[in-house]
Design an enzyme around this catalytic site. Structure first.
Site, PDB file in Angstrom:
ATOM      1  N   GLU A  65     -26.871  11.259  -4.301  1.00  8.07           N
ATOM      2  CA  GLU A  65     -26.327  10.136  -3.741  1.00  8.07           C
ATOM      3  C   GLU A  65     -27.318   9.612  -2.780  1.00  8.07           C
ATOM      4  OE1 GLU A  65     -22.205   9.042  -1.901  1.00  8.07           O
ATOM      5  OE2 GLU A  65     -23.521   8.698  -0.206  1.00  8.07           O
ATOM      6  N   TYR A 118     -10.261  13.164  -2.281  1.00  7.58           N
ATOM      7  CA  TYR A 118     -10.354  13.715  -1.247  1.00  7.58           C
ATOM      8  C   TYR A 118      -9.867  14.983  -1.142  1.00  7.58           C
ATOM      9  CZ  TYR A 118     -11.808   9.141  -0.302  1.00  7.58           C
ATOM     10  OH  TYR A 118     -12.812   8.169  -0.075  1.00  7.58           O
ATOM     11  N   HIS A 149     -22.473   2.069  -6.274  1.00  5.95           N
ATOM     12  CA  HIS A 149     -21.031   1.779  -5.653  1.00  5.95           C
ATOM     13  C   HIS A 149     -20.763   0.593  -5.393  1.00  5.95           C
ATOM     14  CE1 HIS A 149     -21.292   6.175  -3.793  1.00  5.95           C
ATOM     15  NE2 HIS A 149     -22.012   6.052  -4.807  1.00  5.95           N
ATOM     16  N   THR A 153     -25.071   3.940  -2.698  1.00  6.69           N
ATOM     17  CA  THR A 153     -24.014   3.554  -1.816  1.00  6.69           C
ATOM     18  C   THR A 153     -24.065   2.021  -1.822  1.00  6.69           C
ATOM     19  OG1 THR A 153     -24.811   3.776   0.207  1.00  6.69           O
ATOM     20  CG2 THR A 153     -23.733   5.627  -0.521  1.00  6.69           C
ATOM     21  N   TYR A 154     -22.809   1.489  -1.204  1.00  4.37           N
ATOM     22  CA  TYR A 154     -22.581   0.033  -1.052  1.00  4.37           C
ATOM     23  C   TYR A 154     -22.151   0.058   0.554  1.00  4.37           C
ATOM     24  CZ  TYR A 154     -20.934  -4.603  -2.786  1.00  4.37           C
ATOM     25  OH  TYR A 154     -20.864  -5.817  -2.965  1.00  4.37           O
ATOM     26  N   ALA A 211     -20.612  -0.306   4.116  1.00  2.00           N
ATOM     27  CA  ALA A 211     -19.260  -0.554   4.529  1.00  2.00           C
ATOM     28  C   ALA A 211     -19.259  -1.926   5.066  1.00  2.00           C
ATOM     29  CB  ALA A 211     -19.385   0.289   6.118  1.00  2.00           C
ATOM     30  N   HIS A 249     -22.148  17.162  -6.721  1.00  2.00           N
ATOM     31  CA  HIS A 249     -22.624  15.872  -6.598  1.00  2.00           C
ATOM     32  C   HIS A 249     -23.314  15.997  -4.908  1.00  2.00           C
ATOM     33  CE1 HIS A 249     -23.137  11.741  -6.380  1.00  2.00           C
ATOM     34  NE2 HIS A 249     -22.503  11.513  -5.494  1.00  2.00           N
ATOM     35  N   LYS A 268      -5.445   6.389 -10.028  1.00  2.00           N
ATOM     36  CA  LYS A 268      -6.752   5.823 -10.429  1.00  2.00           C
ATOM     37  C   LYS A 268      -7.238   6.419 -11.573  1.00  2.00           C
ATOM     38  CE  LYS A 268      -8.907   6.679  -6.339  1.00  2.00           C
ATOM     39  NZ  LYS A 268      -9.659   6.483  -5.063  1.00  2.00           N
ATOM     40  N   SER A 308     -26.052  15.863  -9.357  1.00  2.00           N
ATOM     41  CA  SER A 308     -26.321  14.409  -8.981  1.00  2.00           C
ATOM     42  C   SER A 308     -26.545  14.114  -7.838  1.00  2.00           C
ATOM     43  CB  SER A 308     -25.262  13.572  -9.512  1.00  2.00           C
ATOM     44  OG  SER A 308     -23.949  14.014  -9.168  1.00  2.00           O
ATOM     45  N   GLY A 350     -12.896   0.789  -0.221  1.00  2.00           N
ATOM     46  CA  GLY A 350     -13.899   0.651   0.915  1.00  2.00           C
ATOM     47  C   GLY A 350     -13.169   0.472   2.302  1.00  2.00           C
ATOM     48  N   ASP A 351     -14.306   0.522   3.246  1.00  2.00           N
ATOM     49  CA  ASP A 351     -13.515   0.398   4.535  1.00  2.00           C
ATOM     50  C   ASP A 351     -14.326  -0.982   5.288  1.00  2.00           C
ATOM     51  OD1 ASP A 351     -11.980   2.623   4.937  1.00  2.00           O
ATOM     52  OD2 ASP A 351     -14.035   4.011   5.224  1.00  2.00           O
ATOM     53  N   GLN A 355     -15.081  13.782  -1.687  1.00  2.00           N
ATOM     54  CA  GLN A 355     -15.635  13.622  -0.033  1.00  2.00           C
ATOM     55  C   GLN A 355     -16.143  15.070  -0.087  1.00  2.00           C
ATOM     56  OE1 GLN A 355     -17.220  12.213   2.114  1.00  2.00           O
ATOM     57  NE2 GLN A 355     -15.456  10.733   2.565  1.00  2.00           N
ATOM     58  N   PHE A 364     -19.123  12.278  11.547  1.00  2.00           N
ATOM     59  CA  PHE A 364     -18.578  11.638  10.206  1.00  2.00           C
ATOM     60  C   PHE A 364     -17.389  12.500   9.466  1.00  2.00           C
ATOM     61  CE2 PHE A 364     -19.630  10.771   5.413  1.00  2.00           C
ATOM     62  CZ  PHE A 364     -19.124   9.678   5.610  1.00  2.00           C
TER      63      PHE A 364
HETATM   64  P1  FAD Z   1      -8.351   4.989  -2.321  1.00  2.00           P
HETATM   65  O1  FAD Z   1      -8.537   6.335  -2.939  1.00  2.00           O
HETATM   66  O2  FAD Z   1      -7.949   4.068  -3.140  1.00  2.00           O
HETATM   67  O3  FAD Z   1      -7.400   5.254  -1.088  1.00  2.00           O
HETATM   68  C1  FAD Z   1      -7.433   6.138  -0.071  1.00  2.00           C
HETATM   69  C2  FAD Z   1      -6.266   6.966   0.412  1.00  2.00           C
HETATM   70  O4  FAD Z   1      -5.387   5.938   0.890  1.00  2.00           O
HETATM   71  C3  FAD Z   1      -5.610   7.330  -0.895  1.00  2.00           C
HETATM   72  O5  FAD Z   1      -5.809   8.718  -1.046  1.00  2.00           O
HETATM   73  C4  FAD Z   1      -4.283   7.179  -0.916  1.00  2.00           C
HETATM   74  O6  FAD Z   1      -3.724   8.257  -0.518  1.00  2.00           O
HETATM   75  C5  FAD Z   1      -4.127   5.934   0.256  1.00  2.00           C
HETATM   76  N1  FAD Z   1      -3.921   4.831  -0.425  1.00  2.00           N
HETATM   77  C6  FAD Z   1      -4.517   3.706  -0.392  1.00  2.00           C
HETATM   78  N2  FAD Z   1      -4.126   2.662  -0.785  1.00  2.00           N
HETATM   79  C7  FAD Z   1      -2.916   3.045  -1.305  1.00  2.00           C
HETATM   80  C8  FAD Z   1      -1.592   2.528  -2.010  1.00  2.00           C
HETATM   81  N3  FAD Z   1      -1.788   1.089  -2.080  1.00  2.00           N
HETATM   82  N4  FAD Z   1      -0.586   3.056  -2.026  1.00  2.00           N
HETATM   83  C9  FAD Z   1      -0.400   4.437  -1.526  1.00  2.00           C
HETATM   84  N5  FAD Z   1      -1.619   5.175  -1.006  1.00  2.00           N
HETATM   85  C10 FAD Z   1      -2.690   4.171  -1.103  1.00  2.00           C
HETATM   86  N6  FAD Z   1     -17.510   3.679   1.415  1.00  2.00           N
HETATM   87  C11 FAD Z   1     -18.312   2.625   1.341  1.00  2.00           C
HETATM   88  O7  FAD Z   1     -18.110   1.526   2.219  1.00  2.00           O
HETATM   89  N7  FAD Z   1     -19.408   2.551   0.725  1.00  2.00           N
HETATM   90  C12 FAD Z   1     -19.606   3.416  -0.351  1.00  2.00           C
HETATM   91  O8  FAD Z   1     -20.692   3.163  -0.988  1.00  2.00           O
HETATM   92  C13 FAD Z   1     -18.649   4.612  -0.463  1.00  2.00           C
HETATM   93  N8  FAD Z   1     -18.884   5.558  -1.226  1.00  2.00           N
HETATM   94  C14 FAD Z   1     -18.152   6.906  -1.275  1.00  2.00           C
HETATM   95  C15 FAD Z   1     -18.384   7.734  -2.109  1.00  2.00           C
HETATM   96  C16 FAD Z   1     -17.422   8.858  -2.575  1.00  2.00           C
HETATM   97  C17 FAD Z   1     -17.630   9.637  -3.555  1.00  2.00           C
HETATM   98  C18 FAD Z   1     -16.359   8.886  -1.453  1.00  2.00           C
HETATM   99  C19 FAD Z   1     -15.291   9.806  -1.547  1.00  2.00           C
HETATM  100  C20 FAD Z   1     -15.900   7.845  -0.610  1.00  2.00           C
HETATM  101  C21 FAD Z   1     -17.299   6.693  -0.279  1.00  2.00           C
HETATM  102  N9  FAD Z   1     -16.959   5.688   0.528  1.00  2.00           N
HETATM  103  C22 FAD Z   1     -17.494   4.570   0.476  1.00  2.00           C
HETATM  104  C23 FAD Z   1     -15.876   5.614   1.412  1.00  2.00           C
HETATM  105  C24 FAD Z   1     -14.592   4.970   1.180  1.00  2.00           C
HETATM  106  O9  FAD Z   1     -14.925   3.888   1.019  1.00  2.00           O
HETATM  107  C25 FAD Z   1     -13.260   5.287   2.175  1.00  2.00           C
HETATM  108  O10 FAD Z   1     -13.069   6.688   2.247  1.00  2.00           O
HETATM  109  C26 FAD Z   1     -12.079   4.280   2.061  1.00  2.00           C
HETATM  110  O11 FAD Z   1     -11.462   4.398   3.258  1.00  2.00           O
HETATM  111  C27 FAD Z   1     -11.220   4.652   0.592  1.00  2.00           C
HETATM  112  O12 FAD Z   1     -11.845   4.172  -0.455  1.00  2.00           O
HETATM  113  P2  FAD Z   1     -11.247   4.722  -1.727  1.00  2.00           P
HETATM  114  O13 FAD Z   1     -11.506   3.932  -2.878  1.00  2.00           O
HETATM  115  O14 FAD Z   1     -11.610   6.398  -1.942  1.00  2.00           O
HETATM  116  O15 FAD Z   1      -9.636   4.716  -1.257  1.00  2.00           O
END
Ligand code: FAD
Length: 288
Positions: A9, A139, A69, A40-41, A43, A259, A159, A7, A100-101, A170, A210
């Site tokens: 991205e 991750y 995304h 993607t969406y 930042a 992917h 999740k 797949s 997201g960030d 990642q 990155f």
């Molecule tokens: P989560 O998995 O929810 O959190 C990340 C980590 O923080 C977790 O491993 C956990 O240990 C900790 N954590 C978070 N919240 C809690 C909580 N409440 N309690 C305990 N621990 C917690 N970013 C974008 O802006 N746009 C995109 O399109 C995009 N695409 C992506 C695609 C993929 C496949 C990946 C892997 C990342 C992508 N990202 C994208 C980056 C992502 O948004 C960042 O890495 C962000 O910091 C974490 O998002 P997440 O949903 O993976 O977080």
């Protein structure tokens, strides 16, 4: 070696020139019959409409499944779910659901006052609609905000428990990083698919930056190999060879799906796919 399912991205273009690059890449990669494209969406939620429109056009022109995304950043719950609905309205029912960030990643995630507080809340809300196939991020090198690998994996389990169907990881540099992570996830009771995210390195300097930002560990040998390859003008040759070897090692260990982070460039991804036996099945005009 078994031929993997792939797949791809891509990211939404912000200029006309970038749009041509994306469509060229899509046209080159669609004939490899990917499981799906993902879009993607930006930042900070900055590409909401562009993500929607790119996903829509990509789906219509390729005839392939497209995953959009979606992040929780800078929007209320209602607004975020409206975006998800707008994806569904154009037939995009696969979503990569992320926390997201913010645009300035150093600032850290601060939930919108009426928004989702974390990715689990978004996943649950999407799952409740019953409309979406939900993928999430994972991750293998722990996320920078995870206190340790155990917490990183427990959060991924939450999740899945919230309704995710598959995780996309990642990128990482060594097969062992993924394999150890996969084993630990199984041990923690995760039985849903975890697909490795693969980055064919288009530009070592940017990939390095990155990787540092997202917590992907860079082994010394990788750093040294790219330093020498850049000096000797063999960057793409090394990137292709290294990426192909990484994928082959994963396939040898039973990985069936890969992917690719294409960065809207088809060449390296296509070369790696070809080396893995993933070759064109149809032309875009056959499916458009
Ligand atoms: P989560 O998995 O929810 O959190 C990340 C980590 O923080 C977790 O491993 C956990 O240990 C900790 N954590 C978070 N919240 C809690 C909580 N409440 N309690 C305990 N621990 C917690 N970013 C974008 O802006 N746009 C995109 O399109 C995009 N695409 C992506 C695609 C993929 C496949 C990946 C892997 C990342 C992508 N990202 C994208 C980056 C992502 O948004 C960042 O890495 C962000 O910091 C974490 O998002 P997440 O949903 O993976 O977080």
């Amino acid at each position: 070696m078994t031929t993997p399912n792939v797949s791809f991205e891509v990211f939404p273009p912000r200029t006309v020139d970038a749009a041509f690059k994306l469509w060229d890449a899509a046209q080159a990669l669609a004939p490899l019959s990917p499981r799906f494209f993902s879009v993607t969406y930006g930042a900070g939620g900055t590409t909401r409409d562009l993500t929607h429109d790119s996903a829509h056009v990509l789906r219509r022109t390729s005839g392939l499944p497209v995953a959009a995304h979606l992040t929780c950043v800078g929007a209320s719950r209602a607004e975020t779910l409206e975006v998800a609905d707008s994806f569904a309205e154009v037939g995009v029912t696969d979503i990569v659901a992320l926390r997201g960030d913010p645009e300035d990643a150093a600032a850290g995630f601060i939930p919108h006052k009426d928004g989702f507080n974390d990715s689990c809340e978004l996943i649950e809300a999407l799952a409740d609609t019953g409309k979406f196939n939900i993928r999430v991020g994972a991750y293998p090198d722990p996320h920078p905000e995870a206190s340790d690998q155990q917490a990183n994996i427990e959060w991924l389990k939450r999740k899945f428990d919230a309704g995710a169907d598959e995780a996309l990881t990642q990128f990482f540099f060594e097969a062992d990083t993924f394999l150890r992570f996969r084993d630990a996830c199984v041990k923690a009771g995760i039985d849903k698919p975890i697909t490795p995210g693969i980055l064919p390195i288009v530009n070592w300097k940017s990939a390095r930056k990155f990787a540092d930002r997202c917590g992907a560990h860079i082994p010394d040998w990788v750093d040294q190999a790219f330093e020498a390859a850049v000096r000797d003008d063999r960057h793409d040759l090394l990137a292709t060879a290294m990426c192909t070897e990484l994928c082959s090692d994963l396939i040898d260990e039973g990985v069936e799906n890969l992917h690719f982070y294409t960065l809207n460039r088809a060449d390296l991804t296509r070369d790696v796919c070809r080396a893995l036996g993933v070759t064109p099945q149809v032309t875009l005009s056959d499916v458009a």
